[in-house]
Design a protein around this motif. Structure first.
Motif, PDB file in Angstrom:
ATOM      1  N   VAL A  29       5.828  11.079 -18.189  1.00 34.86           N
ATOM      2  CA  VAL A  29       5.931   9.354 -18.354  1.00 34.86           C
ATOM      3  C   VAL A  29       6.167   8.450 -17.782  1.00 34.86           C
ATOM      4  N   CYS A  30       5.630   9.324 -16.215  1.00 38.39           N
ATOM      5  CA  CYS A  30       5.118   8.031 -15.365  1.00 38.39           C
ATOM      6  C   CYS A  30       3.192   8.131 -14.891  1.00 38.39           C
ATOM      7  N   GLN A  31       3.083   8.669 -16.062  1.00 42.74           N
ATOM      8  CA  GLN A  31       0.847   8.499 -15.742  1.00 42.74           C
ATOM      9  C   GLN A  31       1.022   7.450 -16.184  1.00 42.74           C
ATOM     10  N   ASN A  32       1.495   6.165 -17.590  1.00 45.17           N
ATOM     11  CA  ASN A  32       1.024   4.927 -18.093  1.00 45.17           C
ATOM     12  C   ASN A  32       1.940   3.728 -17.196  1.00 45.17           C
ATOM     13  N   ILE A  33       2.015   3.930 -15.475  1.00 48.53           N
ATOM     14  CA  ILE A  33       2.186   2.713 -15.162  1.00 48.53           C
ATOM     15  C   ILE A  33       1.101   2.431 -14.707  1.00 48.53           C
ATOM     16  N   GLU A  34       1.417   0.828 -14.989  1.00 53.25           N
ATOM     17  CA  GLU A  34       0.130   0.095 -14.512  1.00 53.25           C
ATOM     18  C   GLU A  34       0.952  -1.316 -13.335  1.00 53.25           C
ATOM     19  N   LEU A  35       0.432  -2.037 -12.825  1.00 55.92           N
ATOM     20  CA  LEU A  35       0.631  -2.964 -11.646  1.00 55.92           C
ATOM     21  C   LEU A  35      -0.004  -4.188 -11.948  1.00 55.92           C
ATOM     22  N   ASP A  36       0.918  -4.941 -13.145  1.00 54.13           N
ATOM     23  CA  ASP A  36       0.997  -6.044 -13.458  1.00 54.13           C
ATOM     24  C   ASP A  36       0.950  -7.390 -12.457  1.00 54.13           C
ATOM     25  N   THR A  37       1.816  -7.698 -11.542  1.00 50.23           N
ATOM     26  CA  THR A  37       2.236  -8.259 -11.023  1.00 50.23           C
ATOM     27  C   THR A  37       2.642  -8.677  -9.569  1.00 50.23           C
ATOM     28  N   ILE A  38       2.354  -8.954  -8.555  1.00 50.40           N
ATOM     29  CA  ILE A  38       2.917  -9.550  -7.363  1.00 50.40           C
ATOM     30  C   ILE A  38       3.100 -10.778  -6.749  1.00 50.40           C
ATOM     31  N   CYS A  70       4.528  15.236  -7.248  1.00 49.65           N
ATOM     32  CA  CYS A  70       5.046  15.590  -5.712  1.00 49.65           C
ATOM     33  C   CYS A  70       6.511  15.272  -5.338  1.00 49.65           C
ATOM     34  N   PHE A  71       7.289  16.072  -5.958  1.00 49.25           N
ATOM     35  CA  PHE A  71       8.725  16.220  -5.685  1.00 49.25           C
ATOM     36  C   PHE A  71       9.302  16.877  -6.470  1.00 49.25           C
ATOM     37  N   ASP A  72      10.833  17.530  -6.476  1.00 46.00           N
ATOM     38  CA  ASP A  72      10.792  18.500  -6.190  1.00 46.00           C
ATOM     39  C   ASP A  72      12.110  19.373  -7.614  1.00 46.00           C
ATOM     40  N   GLN A  73      12.738  20.393  -7.488  1.00 44.59           N
ATOM     41  CA  GLN A  73      14.024  20.259  -8.726  1.00 44.59           C
ATOM     42  C   GLN A  73      15.417  20.139  -8.068  1.00 44.59           C
ATOM     43  N   ASP A  74      14.730  19.631  -6.362  1.00 46.67           N
ATOM     44  CA  ASP A  74      16.467  19.266  -5.657  1.00 46.67           C
ATOM     45  C   ASP A  74      16.644  17.707  -5.432  1.00 46.67           C
ATOM     46  N   ASP A  75      14.739  16.830  -5.824  1.00 47.70           N
ATOM     47  CA  ASP A  75      15.354  15.061  -6.435  1.00 47.70           C
ATOM     48  C   ASP A  75      15.696  15.525  -7.727  1.00 47.70           C
ATOM     49  N   ILE A  76      14.843  16.215  -8.506  1.00 47.38           N
ATOM     50  CA  ILE A  76      15.171  16.014 -10.050  1.00 47.38           C
ATOM     51  C   ILE A  76      17.337  15.924 -10.260  1.00 47.38           C
ATOM     52  N   GLN A 128       1.048  -1.313  -0.466  1.00 40.05           N
ATOM     53  CA  GLN A 128      -0.005  -0.152  -0.215  1.00 40.05           C
ATOM     54  C   GLN A 128       0.653   1.382  -0.298  1.00 40.05           C
ATOM     55  N   LEU A 129       2.208   1.081   0.764  1.00 38.25           N
ATOM     56  CA  LEU A 129       3.134   2.268   0.796  1.00 38.25           C
ATOM     57  C   LEU A 129       4.019   2.937  -0.464  1.00 38.25           C
ATOM     58  N   ILE A 130       3.793   1.743  -1.192  1.00 36.10           N
ATOM     59  CA  ILE A 130       4.581   1.550  -2.211  1.00 36.10           C
ATOM     60  C   ILE A 130       3.940   2.385  -3.752  1.00 36.10           C
ATOM     61  N   LYS A 131       2.688   2.151  -3.603  1.00 34.21           N
ATOM     62  CA  LYS A 131       1.212   2.403  -4.320  1.00 34.21           C
ATOM     63  C   LYS A 131       0.977   3.976  -3.979  1.00 34.21           C
ATOM     64  N   GLU A 132       1.478   4.168  -2.823  1.00 36.59           N
ATOM     65  CA  GLU A 132       1.007   5.464  -2.564  1.00 36.59           C
ATOM     66  C   GLU A 132       2.427   6.159  -2.981  1.00 36.59           C
ATOM     67  N   GLN A 133       3.212   6.294  -2.577  1.00 34.94           N
ATOM     68  CA  GLN A 133       4.519   6.325  -2.846  1.00 34.94           C
ATOM     69  C   GLN A 133       4.807   6.816  -5.074  1.00 34.94           C
ATOM     70  N   LEU A 134       4.783   6.287  -5.883  1.00 32.34           N
ATOM     71  CA  LEU A 134       3.936   6.113  -6.964  1.00 32.34           C
ATOM     72  C   LEU A 134       3.071   6.645  -7.444  1.00 32.34           C
ATOM     73  N   LYS A 135       1.823   6.702  -6.629  1.00 28.52           N
ATOM     74  CA  LYS A 135       0.781   7.884  -6.716  1.00 28.52           C
ATOM     75  C   LYS A 135       1.061   9.209  -6.602  1.00 28.52           C
ATOM     76  N   GLU A 136       1.984   9.866  -5.134  1.00 32.34           N
ATOM     77  CA  GLU A 136       2.959  10.783  -5.296  1.00 32.34           C
ATOM     78  C   GLU A 136       3.358  11.442  -6.483  1.00 32.34           C
ATOM     79  N   MET A 137       4.277  10.637  -7.170  1.00 34.10           N
ATOM     80  CA  MET A 137       5.205  10.679  -8.241  1.00 34.10           C
ATOM     81  C   MET A 137       4.261  11.059  -9.515  1.00 34.10           C
TER      82      MET A 137
END
Length: 218
Positions: free
Chosen positions: A201-210, A140-146, A127-136
Motif C-alpha cells: 500500500v505504500c509503494q504508490n506514495i508520491e511527494l507533491d508539495t513541500i 524495513c519494519f517488523d511484526q512488533d511494529d505492526i 532528506q531524512l523523512i524521504k529515507e524513512q519512507l523509502k525504508e517502509m
C-alpha cells in the motif's frame, strides 16, 4: 444525538428541523490528483521563532478503497503514533524537530507530514523523512511494529466510546459514504492487515508539495 436522553427528542427534531429534499448526488470521498509531475516547493517568511514544515503526498488510497485499512496501519507505523519511525528517527535519534507526525486524510486521498524544525535543518530533515519512507517501502519494519500500531489503533477506537463528539464523527463518516460497518468490523479488518499489505500500500506514495514557513532572518 448522543447521550442519556429521552427517545422523545427524535420528535423534537422531526417537528423543528424540516428541510426540502435534495436529490443531488455529491461525492463525499476524493482521490487527490495532479497532472503536474514536478515537486512544488513553497517557502515563506514570517516573524516566527520555530520553522514549520509541511510535506504533502499523493496516495492511491481513500476511505472507500479496499486498501484503506492497510494504509491506516502503515501511517501509524510511519508517523501516526509516538512509537513511529518519524518520531524515533527524526526527533529522538537525530534531534531535528520539536514535533513530527504524519496524517492520513482518507476523504481527500492525501498524506501530510507536519514538523516543527529549525530553518537551518530544512534540507537535512526533508532528506531524512524521504529515507524513512523509502525504508517502509523496502519493508524495513517488523511484526512488533505492526502489533504496536494495531494496538494503538484499537485503543484509539475504544476511546471514541467515551467521547460523544468522536462517536458522532465516526458515524457521520460512515453515513456520508454509505459505509455499513461497526467498530468491531473495522477493528477486525485492521487486525487482518498483513506485513505484505503494508508494503504494497505504500509503494504508490508520491511527494507533491513541500511548504516551509521560517523566520525572516533565516
Amino acid at each position: 444525538v448522543v447521550g442519556n436522553v429521552d427517545e422523545s427528542i427524535v420528535h423534537v427534531f422531526e417537528n423543528c428541523l424540516s428541510f426540502e429534499k435534495n436529490n443531488s448526488i455529491f461525492e463525499s470521498v476524493y482521490s487527490f490528483e495532479k497532472n503536474r509531475k514536478d515537486l512544488l516547493e513553497i517557502i515563506e517568511k514570517q516573524d516566527v521563532t520555530q520553522a514549520k514544515l509541511n510535506m504533502g503526498y499523493r496516495i492511491s488510497v481513500n476511505y472507500t478503497h479496499q486498501n484503506h485499512y492497510a494504509f491506516v496501519v502503515f501511517n501509524a507505523i510511519f508517523g501516526g503514533m509516538s512509537q513511529s519511525k518519524l518520531f524515533k528517527v527524526v526527533r529522538e535519534k537525530n534531534s531535528l524537530c520539536y514535533y513530527i507526525s504524519s496524517s492520513y486524510d482518507a476523504f481527500n486521498g492525501v498524506m501530510v507530514i507536519t514538523a516543527g524544525i529549525e530553518g537551518k535543518d530544512y534540507h537535512q530533515t526533508v532528506q531524512l523523512i524521504k529515507e524513512q519512507l523509502k525504508e517502509m517501502q523496502d519493508g524495513c519494519f517488523d511484526q512488533d511494529d505492526i502489533d504496536t500500531a494495531k494496538l494503538m489503533i484499537k485503543n484509539s477506537m475504544k476511546k471514541t466510546n467515551d467521547e460523544p463528539l468522536s462517536q458522532v464523527a465516526v458515524q457521520y463518516n460512515r453515513d456520508i459514504t454509505e459505509k455499513k460497518e461497526t467498530n468491531e468490523q473495522y477493528l477486525e479488518k485492521i487486525e487482518n492487515v498483513t506485513y505484505q499489505d503494508i508494503v504494497d500500500v505504500c509503494q504508490n506514495i508520491e511527494l507533491d508539495t513541500i511548504f516551509l514557513l521560517k523566520g525572516r532572518n533565516e
